[in-house]
Enzyme design. Structure first.
Site, PDB file in Angstrom:
ATOM      1  N   SER A  24     -29.113  49.448 -14.058  1.00 53.78           N
ATOM      2  CA  SER A  24     -28.073  50.383 -14.472  1.00 53.78           C
ATOM      3  C   SER A  24     -27.358  49.851 -15.707  1.00 53.78           C
ATOM      4  O   SER A  24     -26.932  48.699 -15.751  1.00 53.78           O
ATOM      5  CB  SER A  24     -27.065  50.572 -13.332  1.00 53.78           C
ATOM      6  N   GLY A  25     -27.259  50.694 -16.734  1.00 47.41           N
ATOM      7  CA  GLY A  25     -26.591  50.288 -17.963  1.00 47.41           C
ATOM      8  C   GLY A  25     -27.497  49.655 -18.997  1.00 47.41           C
ATOM      9  O   GLY A  25     -27.016  49.143 -20.011  1.00 47.41           O
ATOM     10  N   THR A  29     -31.008  56.280 -20.370  1.00 43.59           N
ATOM     11  CA  THR A  29     -30.641  57.629 -20.803  1.00 43.59           C
ATOM     12  C   THR A  29     -30.783  57.780 -22.310  1.00 43.59           C
ATOM     13  O   THR A  29     -31.293  58.793 -22.810  1.00 43.59           O
ATOM     14  CB  THR A  29     -29.199  57.951 -20.370  1.00 43.59           C
ATOM     15  N   ASN A  71     -21.640  50.595 -16.240  1.00 40.68           N
ATOM     16  CA  ASN A  71     -22.145  51.500 -17.272  1.00 40.68           C
ATOM     17  C   ASN A  71     -21.139  52.627 -17.477  1.00 40.68           C
ATOM     18  O   ASN A  71     -20.696  53.253 -16.507  1.00 40.68           O
ATOM     19  CB  ASN A  71     -23.503  52.071 -16.834  1.00 40.68           C
ATOM     20  N   SER A  74     -23.350  56.301 -16.721  1.00 42.85           N
ATOM     21  CA  SER A  74     -24.399  56.033 -15.734  1.00 42.85           C
ATOM     22  C   SER A  74     -24.931  57.340 -15.144  1.00 42.85           C
ATOM     23  O   SER A  74     -24.166  58.201 -14.713  1.00 42.85           O
ATOM     24  CB  SER A  74     -23.853  55.151 -14.613  1.00 42.85           C
ATOM     25  N   SER A  75     -26.250  57.492 -15.125  1.00 44.13           N
ATOM     26  CA  SER A  75     -26.869  58.664 -14.492  1.00 44.13           C
ATOM     27  C   SER A  75     -26.746  58.526 -12.981  1.00 44.13           C
ATOM     28  O   SER A  75     -27.243  57.562 -12.406  1.00 44.13           O
ATOM     29  CB  SER A  75     -28.346  58.769 -14.888  1.00 44.13           C
ATOM     30  N   GLY A 328     -30.966  53.244 -12.277  1.00 42.35           N
ATOM     31  CA  GLY A 328     -31.429  51.861 -12.292  1.00 42.35           C
ATOM     32  C   GLY A 328     -31.041  51.127 -11.018  1.00 42.35           C
ATOM     33  O   GLY A 328     -30.244  51.600 -10.205  1.00 42.35           O
ATOM     34  N   GLU A 330     -29.187  48.930  -8.515  1.00 39.79           N
ATOM     35  CA  GLU A 330     -27.731  48.790  -8.442  1.00 39.79           C
ATOM     36  C   GLU A 330     -27.310  47.775  -7.390  1.00 39.79           C
ATOM     37  O   GLU A 330     -27.860  47.740  -6.279  1.00 39.79           O
ATOM     38  CB  GLU A 330     -27.072  50.139  -8.119  1.00 39.79           C
TER      39      GLU A 330
END
Length: 666
Positions: A24-25, A29, A71, A74-75, A328, A330
């Protein structure tokens, strides 16, 4: 990578996929945006569908992304975007988006230092800064901007700090102008085919969610443990605003928050009062259902727009380039069911990477007679067996229930609790249980203390993660009371009224009364009743199983397996995004953080196995089809006609061997 996928589509004439992975981050994206921009530039269309593909990304970001501790964008959902190309023109003619596991809990609960979805904060910022904002947007006229401003002013939205759902964490992001981003979101909605009337409906539903969060319930009487609750007097105004925006009667909304409806065996409805805690849960469940419905409707509307370019046209060949952008890996301070699902999805993608890069590579080298030895890599199959289940255990001949299977079974148990769920996890998979110090069914990727009441640990490919089981069963049920469903069905907003279509009447009611027959003897009646009750019991068991298979976990597991099956039918290309540091700082490179991601992601082993193998790989037929033009040019220059024919004849005599040596020297 995008160029390889596009040229592979045109030259090899098969479906391609780009799998974007990373923590994540790490930039997944942004990578997706770059790939979309490249493909849109290389293969534009006559219908303008490529612009809709580009605009769908910021639109879904506004509704599906949020600030987390790791992030700022973050998605909070997974996305598989299949872009359709017509051949031989190699032009974009359509597309389709499939989304996975929107994090609905974020709508009502936000951790410290994080915030709700961007769209809530964009709406609040724009509504309270319109007088001082410079309302300009490239390509948009003043009439459009005036319409948006008027629409938002009618909603009378307060600042984000005034709403419970948006003031739990932080309300702003440094360097991020929510008011300006709101205009970009509105422009993207129009570009994706949403008329202003539908945009108004969506904004009204979003504002209703904000007001719902401010509706608090209290116990009736002096006893706080009273089984009955009511809306607090100081929250009646918020209730009235929410009902008006949802376009439902205020008294029905109040009733749905204070009571729940049960349907009995004879389809008779019974109203049961809720406690203050249960009423608060019903309020949050309603808010999550509305937001999830809006997101589903948006994705469906975007897909309809994508398909318009194909209507009434015929194509010689249609192929796809799929782009996978998922959440991602986590690890937070408090990891719940959402993190378990997210990390499970990453485990599946890591396994797909392992199978494609390592297992298939080593198999290819063995066929070619190339001795590269055995390159060890981190096989995560045992961890996946723990989470999703495996084939029968050889040593026992029985299938050991996975964590997701146990979770689904606990959902249909009488009076299930999270503590009972954890005990079953421990008894099945932990090395040390309450009855033995060496569990024969233990999984080395699972650990928990016998005294633990809330947490267990899974050893993932990217590191150990401690999960808190609090709320696992409620979240997995993903249940909305019948009274709340009836409320939304009665809404005048078409987006909401279609969320829960009326349940079809069962043709054969398993709980219908057994009719008595005077022509039967007492013994015959008893035997018939016994048979009927056995049938009813079997039907009840089937219904329980049906309910279990519709849990959030079973749906997500099925979606991920279908996704992996789709990926296997394509030629995959992998992008591994690496996060340079864990502090979200620019121009800061932490070598240990980068090295850890490379090792856990299998990059070191992938480089090692590629060094031993073939730098270039094509069959003779593919090689000639692509490079025969070079030989033609040489033949024309030297006057040697038929060189290509001779080369082709020589190749056919050799058989369909791989051209590794010749292509390498070439």
């Amino acid at each position: 990578i995008a160029a390889e996928a596009f040229h592979g589509l045109c030259n090899e004439r098969n479906d391609q996929s780009v799998v974007i992975a990373g923590e994540s981050g790490s930039g997944k994206t942004e990578t997706t945006k770059l790939i979309l921009q490249y493909l849109s530039e290389c293969a534009d269309s006559q219908s303008g569908v490529e612009q809709q593909l580009l605009q769908s990304n910021p639109l879904l970001e506004a509704f599906g992304n949020a600030k987390t501790l790791r992030n700022n964008n973050s998605s909070r959902f997974g996305k598989w975007m299949a872009i359709q190309f017509e051949l031989p023109a190699a032009k974009i003619c359509g597309g389709r988006i499939q989304h996975y596991l929107l994090e609905k809990t974020r709508v009502v609960i936000v951790q410290e230092g994080e915030r709700n979805y961007h769209i809530f904060h964009q709406l609040c910022a724009f509504a309270n800064k319109t007088s001082e904002m410079k309302l300009e947007l490239k390509g948009r006229g003043s009439a459009w901007l005036s319409d948006i401003k008027t629409l938002v002013e009618e909603l009378k939205v307060s600042p984000a700090s005034a709403y419970h759902y948006t003031n739990q964490g932080t309300t702003g992001i440094e360097g991020f102008d929510d008011g300006e981003e709101f205009l970009h979101t509105m422009a993207a909605m129009e570009q994706c085919g949403l008329p202003l009337e539908k945009t108004k409906d969506i904004l009204e539903a979003l504002t209703a969610i904000l007001h719902l969060g401010n509706v608090n319930l209290e116990s009736k009487g002096s006893d706080s443990s009273s089984p009955m609750c009511s809306v607090r007097e100081d929250c009646v105004a918020e209730l009235s605003k929410a009902a008006r925006l949802l376009r439902v009667p205020e008294e029905k909304l109040r009733f749905a928050l204070e009571n729940r409806t049960l349907k009995g065996k004879l389809k008779k409805k019974t109203e049961i009062p809720l406690s203050a805690v249960e009423g608060t849960r019903a309020r949050d469940a309603l808010a999550k259902a509305i937001y999830s419905g809006i997101f589903d409707w948006l994705v469906g509307t975007i897909n309809k727009q994508f398909s318009k370019g194909r209507k009434g046209r015929s194509f010689d060949m249609l192929l796809n380039v799929g782009i996978l952008d998922v959440f991602g890996f986590e690890v937070f301070g408090n990891n719940s069911l959402e993190q378990l699902f997210i990390n499970y999805a990453n485990e599946k993608l890591q396994q797909f990477f392992n199978q494609y890069v390592f297992k298939s590579e080593q198999g290819l080298y063995a066929e070619e007679g190339i001795d590269v030895g055995f390159v060890r890599f981190r096989d995560n199959q045992e961890c996946l067996d723990l989470i999703e289940g495996a084939a029968k255990k050889r040593s026992f001949g029985v299938k050991i229930p996975s964590l997701l299977k146990i979770l689904d079974e606990c959902v249909v148990m009488p009076k299930p609790t999270d503590e009972k769920l954890l005990r079953r996890f421990i008894e099945t998979h932990n090395l040390i249980t309450s009855t033995t110090s060496k569990n024969p069914t233990a999984n080395k990727h699972f650990s928990a203390k016998r005294s633990s009441k809330h947490t267990f640990v899974i050893k993932h490919y990217s590191g150990d993660v401690a999960y808190n089981v609090t709320g696992f069963i409620v979240k997995n049920k993903d249940h909305v009371h019948l009274s709340l469903k009836d409320l939304l069905r009665a809404s005048e907003l078409s987006i909401l009224s279609g969320l829960f279509p009326p349940e079809a009447e069962a043709k054969n009611d398993p709980f219908a009364k057994i009719k008595k027959s005077s022509a039967m003897s007492i013994v015959e009646r008893a035997r018939k009743k016994e048979k009927e009750y056995k049938k009813m019991s079997m039907r009840k068991s089937t219904m329980r199983h049906s309910r279990a298979t519709h849990t959030l976990g079973s749906q997500f597991r099925g979606s991920i397996r279908a996704l992996i099956a789709s990926l296997r039918e394509t030629t995959p290309h992998f992008i591994r995004c690496i996060k340079p540091n864990s502090s979200k700082l620019p121009f800061s490179f932490d070598s240990q953080t980068v090295l850890r991601q490379m090792r856990t992601g299998g990059l070191v082993e992938a480089i090692e196995i590629r060094r031993h193998g073939l730098p270039y790989r094509k069959t003779h037929e593919e090689f000639l089809r692509q490079y025969s033009a070079i030989e033609l040019l040489r033949a024309d220059g030297e006057g040697e006609e038929g060189a290509v024919t001779a080369r082709t004849t020589t190749t056919s005599e050799d058989g369909d061997r791989s051209s590794s040596s010749s292509s390498s020297s070439n």
